[in-house]
Design a protein around this motif. Sequence first.
Motif, PDB file in Angstrom:
ATOM      1  N   ASP A  76       0.842  -1.202   0.000  1.00  0.00           N
ATOM      2  CA  ASP A  76       0.000   0.000   0.000  1.00  0.00           C
ATOM      3  C   ASP A  76       0.874   1.248   0.000  1.00  0.00           C
ATOM      4  N   ALA A  77       1.879   1.233   0.923  1.00  0.00           N
ATOM      5  CA  ALA A  77       2.732   2.409   1.083  1.00  0.00           C
ATOM      6  C   ALA A  77       3.489   2.700  -0.192  1.00  0.00           C
ATOM      7  N   SER A  78       4.006   1.609  -0.824  1.00  0.00           N
ATOM      8  CA  SER A  78       4.797   1.884  -2.034  1.00  0.00           C
ATOM      9  C   SER A  78       3.876   2.344  -3.166  1.00  0.00           C
ATOM     10  N   ARG A 116       4.406   5.788  -5.014  1.00  0.00           N
ATOM     11  CA  ARG A 116       4.564   5.919  -6.485  1.00  0.00           C
ATOM     12  C   ARG A 116       3.615   6.973  -7.037  1.00  0.00           C
ATOM     13  N   ALA A 117       2.413   7.058  -6.394  1.00  0.00           N
ATOM     14  CA  ALA A 117       1.432   8.043  -6.864  1.00  0.00           C
ATOM     15  C   ALA A 117       1.684   9.429  -6.279  1.00  0.00           C
ATOM     16  N   GLY A 118       2.732   9.528  -5.454  1.00  0.00           N
ATOM     17  CA  GLY A 118       3.062  10.831  -4.851  1.00  0.00           C
ATOM     18  C   GLY A 118       2.120  11.212  -3.732  1.00  0.00           C
ATOM     19  N   LEU A 119       1.448  10.203  -3.082  1.00  0.00           N
ATOM     20  CA  LEU A 119       0.492  10.489  -2.003  1.00  0.00           C
ATOM     21  C   LEU A 119       1.084  10.104  -0.654  1.00  0.00           C
TER      22      LEU A 119
END
Length: 359
Positions: free
Chosen positions: A45-47, A51-54
């Motif tokens: 989830d974190a990665s 990756r989405a910059g969130l």
Amino acid sequence: MAAMISQRRAAASVASSSAPKRGSRVVTRVAQPLAQPGSQSAAADASMLARAGLPPTTTPYDNYVFASIREAEVNRAMTRRYFKDMDEFAESDVVIVGAGSAGLACAYELGKVAPHLKVALLEQSVAPGGGAWLGGQLFSAMVVRKPAHLMLDELEVPYEDEGHYVVVRHAALLTSTLMSHVLKNPNVKLFNATAVEDLIVKPDPQLGGARRVAGVVTNWSLVAQAHGTQSCMDPNVIEAGVVVSACGHDGPFGATSVKRLARLGMVPGGEVPGMGALDMEAAEGAIVGGTREVVPGMVLAGMELAEVDGSPRMGPTFGAMIVSGRRAAHVALAVLEKRRKVAAGAAAAAAGKEMAASA
Ligand SMILES: Cc1cc2nc3c(=O)[nH]c(=O)nc-3n(C[C@H](O)[C@H](O)[C@H](O)COP(=O)(O)OP(=O)(O)OC[C@H]3O[C@@H](n4cnc5c(N)ncnc54)[C@H](O)[C@@H]3O)c2cc1C
């Protein structure tokens, strides 16, 4: 248009293929657990978010830590208070039997006009509230005829105004609000899961030796239910200046006090006719108007009163229960005051006699 039709057909074919077929095994989708911190899925989830910059997902309860406690502390925190209450309320000013709408309204009114009085509120069920968690036939809305809605204004319970009556969206809203007001008063103790099995009845010198209800005989409801299978389960008692009985209409549990008074031959007129046939128009006024000290020391409120008066049942309209409970509080206060004055008069007369004798 042809494209739209083919899209609809495709959607219909997906829907029908996902619907369980007759005789086929139904596969239930199980909800996935939320990602546990530190788990593989949390890392995934974190990665994904990174990756989405969130930023990572957080809640106010992440890393929540409880204060330490020992098991015996929990035990003592409950039992010490319960037994202290039992000790204090063994002699109560007012005992209310039944925490339905009438009993709760009575406790509320007593808390408002006489907050210093010790009030024991006894309810055989684990959940107080009686029949007031729903309207009729398990519907949610509660109908209250005007002007009983003034209580709703006082409690700030919202309603829809239908002209001559109002409707609370869910009966549980009024019941829970009323209950929270009652339970905030430190001088009201709710003993729930506690059934009144009998009454204390004694000759009263103030009444020239006539019988008076002087309190109640109680048992934990689970014990009361086991009387048929176990022996030697003696009850407990609470003495009271006055008992308000609001046990509801007859049934497996209802009308306990009225039925007991009848067996003791104390009901005025002898017989208990039971509630009359339904007449909403007449029923509510009869309950409020009839709320009174039915025998010395016992005030009746709510539907239990209809059992003794034979007044009509009313169905799911609750204004009369609320107003009857409130009126019962004032009748109970008048009973206490009457007894106090008579006792003071008797004490003054006795002191006068003593002085005369010693002069
Ligand atoms: C399913 C249903 C049926 C209804 N039927 C009728 C009807 O036939 N006629 C009518 O007019 N209205 C009826 N109503 C409307 C409404 O329930 C009653 O008018 C209203 O609940 C009565 O209020 P009450 O406070 O007098 O009694 P209740 O709401 O019945 O409250 C009495 C309370 O006393 C407790 N209690 C009883 N005996 C003892 C005991 N020995 N010791 C300790 N606690 C005790 C009960 O557990 C209960 O909590 C009904 C409502 C519902 C939801």
